[in-house]
Design an enzyme around this catalytic site. Structure first.
Site, PDB file in Angstrom:
ATOM      1  CE  LYS A 168      -4.404   1.055   0.233  1.00  0.00           C
ATOM      2  NZ  LYS A 168      -5.580   0.246  -0.190  1.00  0.00           N
ATOM      3  CG  ASP A 203      -7.436   3.124  -0.838  1.00  0.00           C
ATOM      4  OD1 ASP A 203      -7.929   1.990  -0.794  1.00  0.00           O
ATOM      5  OD2 ASP A 203      -7.486   3.905   0.135  1.00  0.00           O
TER       6      ASP A 203
HETATM    7  P1  NDP Z   1     -13.033   7.598  -2.849  1.00  0.00           P
HETATM    8  O1  NDP Z   1     -11.989   8.593  -2.653  1.00  0.00           O
HETATM    9  O2  NDP Z   1     -13.608   7.384  -4.203  1.00  0.00           O
HETATM   10  O3  NDP Z   1     -14.244   7.850  -1.862  1.00  0.00           O
HETATM   11  C1  NDP Z   1     -14.062   7.904  -0.486  1.00  0.00           C
HETATM   12  C2  NDP Z   1     -15.363   8.305   0.182  1.00  0.00           C
HETATM   13  O4  NDP Z   1     -15.226   8.221   1.594  1.00  0.00           O
HETATM   14  C3  NDP Z   1     -15.756   9.731  -0.111  1.00  0.00           C
HETATM   15  O5  NDP Z   1     -17.155   9.832  -0.065  1.00  0.00           O
HETATM   16  C4  NDP Z   1     -15.089  10.478   1.041  1.00  0.00           C
HETATM   17  O6  NDP Z   1     -15.690  11.719   1.309  1.00  0.00           O
HETATM   18  C5  NDP Z   1     -15.310   9.511   2.179  1.00  0.00           C
HETATM   19  N1  NDP Z   1     -14.225   9.676   3.168  1.00  0.00           N
HETATM   20  C6  NDP Z   1     -12.888   9.539   2.946  1.00  0.00           C
HETATM   21  N2  NDP Z   1     -12.176   9.774   4.068  1.00  0.00           N
HETATM   22  C7  NDP Z   1     -13.085  10.062   5.009  1.00  0.00           C
HETATM   23  C8  NDP Z   1     -12.980  10.388   6.371  1.00  0.00           C
HETATM   24  N3  NDP Z   1     -11.788  10.464   6.998  1.00  0.00           N
HETATM   25  N4  NDP Z   1     -14.136  10.598   7.048  1.00  0.00           N
HETATM   26  C9  NDP Z   1     -15.354  10.521   6.415  1.00  0.00           C
HETATM   27  N5  NDP Z   1     -15.507  10.207   5.125  1.00  0.00           N
HETATM   28  C10 NDP Z   1     -14.397   9.988   4.426  1.00  0.00           C
HETATM   29  O7  NDP Z   1     -12.417   6.214  -2.301  1.00  0.00           O
HETATM   30  P2  NDP Z   1     -12.928   4.733  -2.507  1.00  0.00           P
HETATM   31  O8  NDP Z   1     -14.393   4.703  -2.707  1.00  0.00           O
HETATM   32  O9  NDP Z   1     -12.049   4.098  -3.494  1.00  0.00           O
HETATM   33  O10 NDP Z   1     -12.562   4.094  -1.092  1.00  0.00           O
HETATM   34  C11 NDP Z   1     -13.502   3.946  -0.032  1.00  0.00           C
HETATM   35  C12 NDP Z   1     -13.047   2.829   0.898  1.00  0.00           C
HETATM   36  O11 NDP Z   1     -12.978   1.602   0.160  1.00  0.00           O
HETATM   37  C13 NDP Z   1     -11.651   3.008   1.521  1.00  0.00           C
HETATM   38  O12 NDP Z   1     -11.657   2.418   2.805  1.00  0.00           O
HETATM   39  C14 NDP Z   1     -10.765   2.173   0.605  1.00  0.00           C
HETATM   40  O13 NDP Z   1      -9.586   1.771   1.252  1.00  0.00           O
HETATM   41  C15 NDP Z   1     -11.688   1.011   0.318  1.00  0.00           C
HETATM   42  N6  NDP Z   1     -11.383   0.203  -0.864  1.00  0.00           N
HETATM   43  C16 NDP Z   1     -11.264   0.761  -2.096  1.00  0.00           C
HETATM   44  C17 NDP Z   1     -11.020  -0.025  -3.204  1.00  0.00           C
HETATM   45  C18 NDP Z   1     -10.960   0.527  -4.586  1.00  0.00           C
HETATM   46  O14 NDP Z   1     -10.843  -0.268  -5.528  1.00  0.00           O
HETATM   47  N7  NDP Z   1     -11.073   1.813  -4.792  1.00  0.00           N
HETATM   48  C19 NDP Z   1     -10.822  -1.470  -3.069  1.00  0.00           C
HETATM   49  C20 NDP Z   1     -11.039  -1.972  -1.737  1.00  0.00           C
HETATM   50  C21 NDP Z   1     -11.285  -1.146  -0.694  1.00  0.00           C
HETATM   51  P3  NDP Z   1     -15.109  13.073   0.630  1.00  0.00           P
HETATM   52  O15 NDP Z   1     -15.728  13.122  -0.731  1.00  0.00           O
HETATM   53  O16 NDP Z   1     -15.563  14.143   1.541  1.00  0.00           O
HETATM   54  O17 NDP Z   1     -13.621  12.927   0.608  1.00  0.00           O
HETATM   55  O1  2IT Z   2      -7.814  -1.736  -0.810  1.00  0.00           O
HETATM   56  C1  2IT Z   2      -7.774  -2.216  -1.959  1.00  0.00           C
HETATM   57  O2  2IT Z   2      -7.891  -3.426  -2.164  1.00  0.00           O
HETATM   58  C2  2IT Z   2      -7.580  -1.297  -3.090  1.00  0.00           C
HETATM   59  N1  2IT Z   2      -7.526  -0.090  -2.871  1.00  0.00           N
HETATM   60  C3  2IT Z   2      -7.414  -1.829  -4.477  1.00  0.00           C
HETATM   61  C4  2IT Z   2      -6.014  -2.312  -4.698  1.00  0.00           C
HETATM   62  C5  2IT Z   2      -5.687  -2.731  -6.105  1.00  0.00           C
HETATM   63  O3  2IT Z   2      -4.500  -3.015  -6.295  1.00  0.00           O
HETATM   64  O4  2IT Z   2      -6.554  -2.752  -6.977  1.00  0.00           O
END
Ligand code: NDP
Ligand code: 2IT
Length: 453
Positions: free
Chosen positions: A126, A166
């Protein structure tokens, strides 16, 4: 807690001070693994878990860049290469002001188990930065990404370490990072996943985490003879994972009542339908606006800003059947978990990484609800990243249906592993033990085969 776990945690805390999220992730895994280590003393003798909590390599670097006003900015960049026993390092990049070494270590640690569960050959890593992309122009984002990659490029590569998105890193950022990598290396390779469709990306990668999470929920519900049809669902976040979680819930006949961002949450009693979801996607992905605007547009919705004095998140305090935390770590605390249970929620599927505190997790397990921890439930994203890597290596691309079918199969297989492993080592239906032990065994056996390294 066994004496072994107590001693291990004391050492982890002493050696890694001020990294509470890392301690939390290790404690949850160590508690599950104590069941395996009793039966398999060879893993203890080889000190497999002690080796797994020590990153193979930590890279920390200065990112200096000039913004569009000509001012010099300095951020900190990181890449944690946690474990490469079963494949090249693989994991996302997070750009958010809350990023610290401890946050990225917890995420890298979780990634090792998650990637192992996907059935694909990927190690865990990461990275990211404390850079805040919010409200910044495309030009600023590009300059930052180029500066970040100017150091990262020496440490990654298609057979070494393959970053992806992420929080705060989506298609736009992956594009700028890829462009800079290609310029520095003079190579067009699959060094990042989540790429654009016309330059090596995979169909279904943007949707994969959210879709996979809902497939996992469907698998859990099917163990009780149920489906998502007609279920009331609470979803948090409004970014990549939340959006496609909502899309798939709607496709399967569920009703979505909530969404949020870091400023607050909305509750729409009429339900967030396809048209409203299209509005959210435009609001968040194009205009990069706030979820508050939703309540201005749709009168059936109520907006509540974050109140730092409240000890609970009002998003989790509504009558519902299912919950999908899709924002960030520790967004469900002890009080939120109690509220969910009080409101009749019996299926919690984590799209985010470690969104539930240890107290919350214990309540879900004691209540014997269907609780799918992030490392199993959100593995669809990295799984399709793995499929993107395969397509890049083959120099061809699979159809949407082909990738989606593979994603479904992988989520089904992760669910099966969790169920079977929980039956073998602990209480049937304990997906936390199932995911931790299932993910551990493959990596541990590879480490045993490869000697002390
Ligand atoms: P995005 O940046 O697309 O969206 C994140 C969302 O969470 C936004 O709505 C953001 O609000 C909110 N957010 C972020 N930080 C905070 C905080 N500290 N407090 C409150 N709200 C918060 O990210 P993703 O959708 O990609 O990621 C969301 C989660 O999913 C994370 O935990 C990530 O690690 C996990 N994840 C993502 C994957 C991927 O493929 N993208 C894969 C597996 C897990 P705002 O718009 O205000 O920033
Ligand atoms: O937390 C996760 O699994 C991710 N943000 C996606 C990682 C990836 O390599 O696609």
């Amino acid at each position: 807690m066994s004496q072994y776990v107590k001693d291990l945690m004391a050492e982890v805390k002493a050696k890694n001070p001020a990294q509470p999220e890392f301690h939390q992730a290790v404690e949850e895994v160590a508690e599950s693994l104590s069941l395996v280590l009793e039966r398999h003393p060879e893993y203890r003798t080889a000190r497999i878990l002690e080796r797994m909590i020590e990153p193979e390599r930590v890279i920390m670097f200065r990112v200096a860049w000039v913004d569009d006003q000509g001012e010099v900015q300095i951020n900190r960049g990181y890449r944690i290469q946690m474990n490469s026993a079963i494949g090249p390092y693989k994991g996302g990049l997070r750009f958010h002001p809350s990023v610290t070494l401890g946050i990225l270590k917890f995420l890298a640690f979780e990634q090792v188990f998650k990637n192992s569960l996907t059935t694909l050959p990927m190690g865990g890593s990461k990275g990211g930065s404390d850079f805040d992309p919010k409200g910044k122009s495309d030009l600023k984002i590009m300059r930052f990404c180029q500066a970040f990659m100017s150091e990262l490029f020496r440490h990654v590569g298609p057979d070494t370490d393959v970053p992806a998105g992420d929080i705060g890193v989506g298609g736009r950022e992956i594009g700028y990072l890829f462009g800079q990598y290609k310029r520095l290396r003079n190579e067009f390779t699959g060094v990042l996943t989540g790429k654009g469709l016309n330059w090596g990306g995979s169909l279904v990668r943007p949707e994969a985490t959210g879709y996979g999470c809902v497939y996992f929920a469907s698998e859990m519900l099917s163990t009780r003879g149920q489906t998502l049809e007609g279920k009331k669902c609470l979803v948090s976040g409004s970014g990549n994972v939340a959006q496609y979680t909502v899309e798939k819930i709607l496709e399967l006949g569920g009703k979505v009542l909530t969404l949020s961002d870091s400023n607050g949450c909305i509750y729409d009693e009429a339900g967030i339908d396809k048209e409203k979801l299209a509005y959210i996607m435009e609001l968040k992905n194009v205009r990069r606006g706030r979820i508050e605007d939703y309540a201005g547009k749709y009168k059936s919705a109520v907006y509540k800003p974050v109140d730092p004095k409240l000890e609970f998140n009002p998003l989790w305090d509504h009558k519902a059947d299912c919950a999908f935390p899709c924002a960030t770590q520790n967004e469900i605390n002890e009080k939120d978990a109690a509220n969910l249970l009080k409101n009749g929620v019996y299926c919690v599927t984590e799209g985010a990484n470690m969104p539930t505190t240890l107290d919350g997790v214990r309540q879900f397990i004691d209540a014997r609800i269907l609780y799918g921890p992030g490392k199993a439930a959100n593995a669809g994203g990295v799984a399709v990243s793995g499929l993107e890597m395969s397509q890049n290596s083959l120099r061809l691309s699979w159809t949407r249906d082909e990738v989606d079918a593979r994603l479904r199969m992988i989520m089904k297989s992760i669910h099966k592993t969790c169920v079977e492993v929980s039956e073998r080592f602990s209480t049937p239906g304990n997906y936390v033990n199932g995911a931790n032990i299932g993910g551990f065994l493959k990596v541990a056996d590879a480490m045993m085969d490869q000697g002390v390294v």
